[in-house]
Design a protein around this motif. Structure first.
Motif, short mmCIF file in Angstrom:
data_model
loop_
_atom_site.label_atom_id
_atom_site.label_comp_id
_atom_site.label_asym_id
_atom_site.label_seq_id
_atom_site.Cartn_x
_atom_site.Cartn_y
_atom_site.Cartn_z
N ALA A 235 0.90 -1.20 -0.05
CA ALA A 235 -0.03 -0.15 0.03
C ALA A 235 0.86 1.09 0.06
O ALA A 235 1.05 1.88 1.00
CB ALA A 235 -0.88 -0.05 1.04
N ALA A 236 1.51 1.54 -1.28
CA ALA A 236 2.60 2.41 -1.12
C ALA A 236 2.60 3.14 -2.64
O ALA A 236 2.27 2.51 -3.63
CB ALA A 236 3.68 1.96 -0.87
N PRO A 237 2.93 4.37 -2.78
CA PRO A 237 2.86 5.05 -1.52
C PRO A 237 1.79 5.77 -1.24
O PRO A 237 0.79 5.96 -1.77
CB PRO A 237 3.84 6.45 -2.11
N LEU A 238 1.48 5.83 0.24
CA LEU A 238 0.44 6.30 0.84
C LEU A 238 0.42 7.96 0.91
O LEU A 238 1.47 8.35 1.38
CB LEU A 238 0.05 5.78 2.12
N VAL A 239 -0.36 8.68 0.46
CA VAL A 239 -0.47 9.95 0.06
C VAL A 239 -1.31 10.71 1.34
O VAL A 239 -2.57 10.49 1.26
CB VAL A 239 -1.02 10.67 -1.04
N PRO A 240 -0.98 11.12 2.40
CA PRO A 240 -1.74 12.08 3.60
C PRO A 240 -2.65 12.93 2.85
O PRO A 240 -2.11 13.66 2.06
CB PRO A 240 -0.81 12.44 4.33
N GLY A 241 -3.74 12.75 3.29
CA GLY A 241 -4.73 13.91 2.64
C GLY A 241 -5.39 13.42 1.28
O GLY A 241 -6.35 14.02 0.81
N LEU A 242 -4.94 12.25 0.65
CA LEU A 242 -5.46 12.06 -0.63
C LEU A 242 -5.74 10.50 -0.65
O LEU A 242 -6.96 10.01 -1.21
CB LEU A 242 -4.34 12.34 -1.80
N THR A 243 -4.96 9.76 -0.16
CA THR A 243 -5.36 8.02 -0.33
C THR A 243 -5.14 7.40 1.06
O THR A 243 -5.39 6.47 0.92
CB THR A 243 -4.09 7.77 -1.18
N ASP A 244 -4.56 7.95 2.11
CA ASP A 244 -4.52 7.50 3.31
C ASP A 244 -5.75 6.87 3.88
O ASP A 244 -5.58 6.11 4.79
CB ASP A 244 -3.69 8.36 4.39
#
Length: 361
Positions: A235-244
């Motif tokens: 589960a990478a990359p995990l984008v904070p505020g978009l995909t987290d």
């Protein structure tokens, strides 16, 4: 290495980068300005993928990074047509005198002699086997592999030599090689990591425009698992505020498809990737660009990226800690909180070839 106004419109359809600025080693940048003589806008030709061949003197690359679990890797291709805007490998294109922007997605280097060179390296008298990682820089199953089949040939060599291999990809084309990876996986010689960044096909198409849709990657996990190759979902990359917010859903879907382990890495933006990502974010998500970048910087010590060993792959601070806590809880609940078995090195052997020295006894 050209900044072209038309790249903001039709020319870059199906590409993620918004520009093609020169790499950091170049002294000059080139700018194309519309002069009325050539068609532009709707008449501008689409950017096409160009592929050049390279004959490497060696293909096994060594590293001593304390952040990595392997000390050697192979990359069949330079550049990647998947075009993931967040790709940490983009800056490597600057070493070729090319742009980490659109050049990285459209001007690719293939290494068709890699399987032959690999066999030569494996036959060297002093060679000692350890797990070879493939796909750690650019994707070995990007679209051009369908015709080039370099990855397939590399796997055939590794299978013949009974050499352990760990493959990382987001390309569903890996299903084609389920026969080789399945047989090697059952012998303890192969495992795969499938990257799933989002389950939203629209977001995936914009963020990683020529990568397979999320559903196809889940199908690849299922195919490899049935064949006997253990799969780790990344589960990478995990984008904070978009995909987290999708972390738990990604892990659950992958577990249902057959994944036996999992990992996650927060978004990191080394060198030119930071600017490319910021431009993409402003174009596709202007309403949340500020919030996303603030969270990213909070995870990297106030900067777009912190390259320090031990931090670059995990991040730091409250958002990084929260992601790790959620990840630990979800993997524990799903039975994905396990380490994959070590791959075997004791099966390695060099098949006899004409002209080899015969044993005395």
């Amino acid at each position: 290495m050209v900044h072209d106004p038309d790249m903001a419109t039709t020319r870059r359809r199906g590409r993620a980068a918004t520009a093609n600025h020169a790499g950091r080693f170049e002294r000059y940048d080139r700018v194309v300005e519309a002069d009325g003589w050539h068609g532009g806008g709707a008449d501008a030709p689409l950017l096409r993928t160009e592929v050049a061949d390279e004959v490497p003197s060696k293909v096994i690359t060594r590293n001593t990074s304390p952040d990595l679990s392997f000390d050697r890797s192979i990359n069949p291709y330079r550049g990647c047509e998947h075009g993931c805007i967040y790709c940490f490998a983009r800056p490597s294109h600057a070493y070729l005198g090319l742009s980490p922007g659109l050049d990285f997605e459209t001007r690719l280097i293939a290494r068709p002699e890699a399987p032959r060179v690999l066999e030569r390296e494996l036959r060297a008298p002093g060679y000692m086997p350890k797990v070879i990682a493939i796909g750690t820089n650019t994707d070995p199953y990007q679209p051009i592999e369908r015709e080039r089949r370099i990855m397939r040939a590399l796997l055939q060599v590794l299978s013949e030599y009974r050499h352990p291999v760990a493959v990382v990809t987001k390309g569903a084309l890996i299903e084609r090689d389920a026969d080789l990876l399945g047989e090697m996986g059952q012998a303890g010689l192969a495992r795969a990591g499938i990257s799933i960044t989002t389950l939203d096909p629209d977001l995936s198409r914009r963020m990683e425009p020529r990568a397979p849709a999320p559903a196809h990657r889940l199908r690849a996990i299922e195919t490899l698992t049935r064949a006997g190759c253990p799969v780790r979902v990344m589960a990478a990359p995990l984008v904070p505020g978009l995909t987290d917010h999708e972390l738990e859903a990604i892990l659950s879907a992958a577990r249902d498809a057959g994944a036996v382990a999992a990992s996650t890495i927060p978004l990191r933006l080394p060198r030119e990737v930071a600017g490319l990502w910021a431009d993409w974010l402003a174009e596709h998500h202007p309403d949340r660009a500020g919030r996303v970048m603030t969270k990213i910087r909070d995870m990297h010590g106030g900067r777009d990226y912190d390259p320090e060993w031990g931090k670059r792959l995990k991040g730091q601070g409250i958002w990084a800690d929260l992601i790790q806590q959620r990840f630990a809880r979800a993997t524990r609940a799903l039975g994905l909180d396990t380490e994959q078995p070590r791959l075997r090195c004791d099966l390695f052997h060099r098949p006899p070839r004409p002209g080899d020295q015969l044993p005395l006894l």
